[in-house]
Motif scaffolding. Structure first.
Motif, PDB file in Angstrom:
ATOM      1  N   VAL A 241      67.369  54.714 -44.599  1.00 18.89           N
ATOM      2  CA  VAL A 241      67.156  53.333 -45.036  1.00 18.89           C
ATOM      3  C   VAL A 241      66.193  52.627 -44.087  1.00 18.89           C
ATOM      4  CG1 VAL A 241      69.404  53.105 -46.158  1.00 18.89           C
ATOM      5  CG2 VAL A 241      69.170  52.550 -43.722  1.00 18.89           C
ATOM      6  N   PRO A 242      65.569  51.545 -44.533  1.00 16.39           N
ATOM      7  CA  PRO A 242      64.740  50.755 -43.616  1.00 16.39           C
ATOM      8  C   PRO A 242      65.619  50.065 -42.574  1.00 16.39           C
ATOM      9  CG  PRO A 242      64.219  50.262 -45.909  1.00 16.39           C
ATOM     10  CD  PRO A 242      65.487  51.030 -45.914  1.00 16.39           C
ATOM     11  N   ALA A 243      65.060  49.828 -41.406  1.00 14.35           N
ATOM     12  CA  ALA A 243      65.749  49.054 -40.380  1.00 14.35           C
ATOM     13  C   ALA A 243      65.694  47.587 -40.792  1.00 14.35           C
ATOM     14  CB  ALA A 243      65.094  49.270 -39.023  1.00 14.35           C
ATOM     15  N   LEU A 244      66.789  47.087 -41.332  1.00 13.28           N
ATOM     16  CA  LEU A 244      66.819  45.747 -41.898  1.00 13.28           C
ATOM     17  C   LEU A 244      67.000  44.691 -40.811  1.00 13.28           C
ATOM     18  CD1 LEU A 244      69.103  46.608 -44.931  1.00 13.28           C
ATOM     19  CD2 LEU A 244      66.631  46.286 -44.947  1.00 13.28           C
ATOM     20  N   PRO A 245      66.531  43.468 -41.048  1.00  9.95           N
ATOM     21  CA  PRO A 245      66.697  42.399 -40.061  1.00  9.95           C
ATOM     22  C   PRO A 245      68.156  42.244 -39.654  1.00  9.95           C
ATOM     23  CG  PRO A 245      65.201  41.699 -41.792  1.00  9.95           C
ATOM     24  CD  PRO A 245      65.762  43.019 -42.225  1.00  9.95           C
ATOM     25  N   GLY A 246      68.392  42.174 -38.356  1.00 10.38           N
ATOM     26  CA  GLY A 246      69.744  42.027 -37.839  1.00 10.38           C
ATOM     27  C   GLY A 246      70.486  43.332 -37.661  1.00 10.38           C
ATOM     28  N   GLN A 247      69.905  44.415 -38.130  1.00  6.78           N
ATOM     29  CA  GLN A 247      70.550  45.721 -38.020  1.00  6.78           C
ATOM     30  C   GLN A 247      70.237  46.341 -36.661  1.00  6.78           C
ATOM     31  OE1 GLN A 247      68.867  49.509 -39.931  1.00  6.78           O
ATOM     32  NE2 GLN A 247      70.269  48.750 -41.483  1.00  6.78           N
ATOM     33  N   ASP A 248      71.221  46.981 -36.041  1.00  6.47           N
ATOM     34  CA  ASP A 248      71.007  47.635 -34.751  1.00  6.47           C
ATOM     35  C   ASP A 248      70.398  49.002 -35.004  1.00  6.47           C
ATOM     36  OD1 ASP A 248      71.026  48.728 -32.257  1.00  6.47           O
ATOM     37  OD2 ASP A 248      73.209  48.874 -32.085  1.00  6.47           O
ATOM     38  N   SER A 249      69.072  49.107 -34.840  1.00 13.40           N
ATOM     39  CA  SER A 249      68.382  50.369 -35.107  1.00 13.40           C
ATOM     40  C   SER A 249      68.172  51.185 -33.845  1.00 13.40           C
ATOM     41  CB  SER A 249      67.028  50.095 -35.771  1.00 13.40           C
ATOM     42  OG  SER A 249      66.235  49.280 -34.935  1.00 13.40           O
ATOM     43  N   ALA A 250      68.803  50.786 -32.744  1.00  7.11           N
ATOM     44  CA  ALA A 250      68.648  51.537 -31.503  1.00  7.11           C
ATOM     45  C   ALA A 250      69.722  52.590 -31.338  1.00  7.11           C
ATOM     46  CB  ALA A 250      68.688  50.575 -30.313  1.00  7.11           C
ATOM     47  N   GLY A 251      70.666  52.650 -32.292  1.00  4.13           N
ATOM     48  CA  GLY A 251      71.702  53.669 -32.222  1.00  4.13           C
ATOM     49  C   GLY A 251      72.793  53.344 -31.225  1.00  4.13           C
ATOM     50  N   THR A 252      72.912  52.078 -30.819  1.00  7.92           N
ATOM     51  CA  THR A 252      73.886  51.734 -29.791  1.00  7.92           C
ATOM     52  C   THR A 252      75.050  50.924 -30.334  1.00  7.92           C
ATOM     53  OG1 THR A 252      72.622  49.738 -29.247  1.00  7.92           O
ATOM     54  CG2 THR A 252      72.104  51.732 -28.017  1.00  7.92           C
TER      55      THR A 252
END
Length: 310
Positions: A241-252
């Motif tokens: 999925v796209p990294a959506l605004p507010g989503q933690d896309s750093a895997g932490t």
């Protein structure tokens, strides 16, 4: 040749039937036919061709249909503006987009727009694909469409606002969750949660994986990004999925999900589409600009509303 002649001719082309338009207008088929005949007399060409199950525009008719639709949409917009001015109304903005886009991309802009224009009407119409959004624009049903930016579409201007990197959504207890990024080789054997075949997201992902030589297997399909993320959290599969605004896309994230970057996939451009940007009402432009400013500030880029190749 009158405006009503053109409007009825376009309606006949779209319906493929004189009688159907006559029923809609509560008049006789002969009356509808007279409108078409006046146009044929004025242009000197045959505009409709009779078929066993109705009528279709001739090549000359398609030329007039296209031009008439363009003119009718512009006149309808002008009449709407004049009506709002005559009634003393502040006006309205009609937006079409996917089911979850307002929450992800426009929530702050909606609040700011309402504060700046308390008397304006803001309407949202949900569509399931960028193609449907383009159709709504072409019909004059909406002013703006929030879409995945893609190849040029005739009669539509696209303006990218933000590019979204891709992530893999996995449960925290999945073996892949321990990685800091996902490579194409890591995707071997994942249970992919796929998007609809006619969606821009599906096309973008499939094209990118094909170029990388990645072949995913899937036994689960969804209609939107949020549902894919939900199912990934339930352990049904893995969601690209796209990294959506507010989503933690750093895997932490400390929650049940991890969003792991997929740096080998080209980002997904999303933004606005309109029939003609310069023809938008000031209110529509104001809302579009607010969304662009909010998303630009969120991504650290304040110069995001550049015109896509049109």
């Amino acid at each position: 040749m009158t405006f009503e002649d053109l409007r009825i001719f376009v309606a006949v082309c779209q319906a493929g039937s004189l009688s159907a338009v006559a029923r809609d207008l509560s008049c006789t088929q002969s009356a509808v036919s007279q409108h078409v005949k006046r146009l044929e007399q004025a242009t000197g060409v045959r505009l409709l061709e009779r078929r066993p199950r109705g009528v279709v525009p001739t090549p000359e008719g398609r030329v007039l249909q296209s031009a008439a639709m363009e003119g009718i949409t512009g006149l309808d917009l002008a009449l709407r503006r004049l009506g709002e001015l005559a009634r003393g109304e502040a006006g309205s903005v009609r937006v079409t987009t996917g089911a979850t886009s307002v929450r992800h991309f426009m929530s702050e802009a909606v609040v700011a727009f309402r504060e700046q224009h308390p008397g304006a009407v803001l309407e949202f119409r949900t569509e399931t694909s960028s193609r449907s959004c383009f159709d709504a624009l072409a019909e004059g049903a909406v002013d703006l469409a929030w879409v995945t930016i893609g190849p040029p579409v005739r009669g539509i201007e696209q303006r990218p606002v933000v590019e979204l990197p891709w992530v893999l959504a996995v449960r925290a207890d999945d073996p892949l969750a321990r990685r800091t990024r996902i490579t194409p080789a890591d995707l071997s054997g994942v249970r992919h949660i796929r998007f609809p075949e006619d969606s821009s997201s599906r096309t973008h992902v499939d094209t990118a994986f094909a170029r990388l030589g990645v072949h995913l297997t899937s036994d689960t399909g969804v209609a939107d990004w949020d549902t894919a993320i939900l199912l990934a959290g339930l352990g049904v599969g893995h969601a690209v999925v796209p990294a959506l605004p507010g989503q933690d896309s750093a895997g932490t994230s400390a929650g049940p999900l991890r969003f792991l970057p997929l740096p080998d996939l080209p980002p997904l451009p999303v933004g606005w589409a309109a029939r003609r940007w310069e023809a938008l009402t000031p209110l529509a432009r104001s809302f579009a600009d607010l969304v662009g400013q909010q998303r630009g500030a969120a991504s650290g880029n304040t110069d995001v509303a550049t015109v896509a190749g049109e």
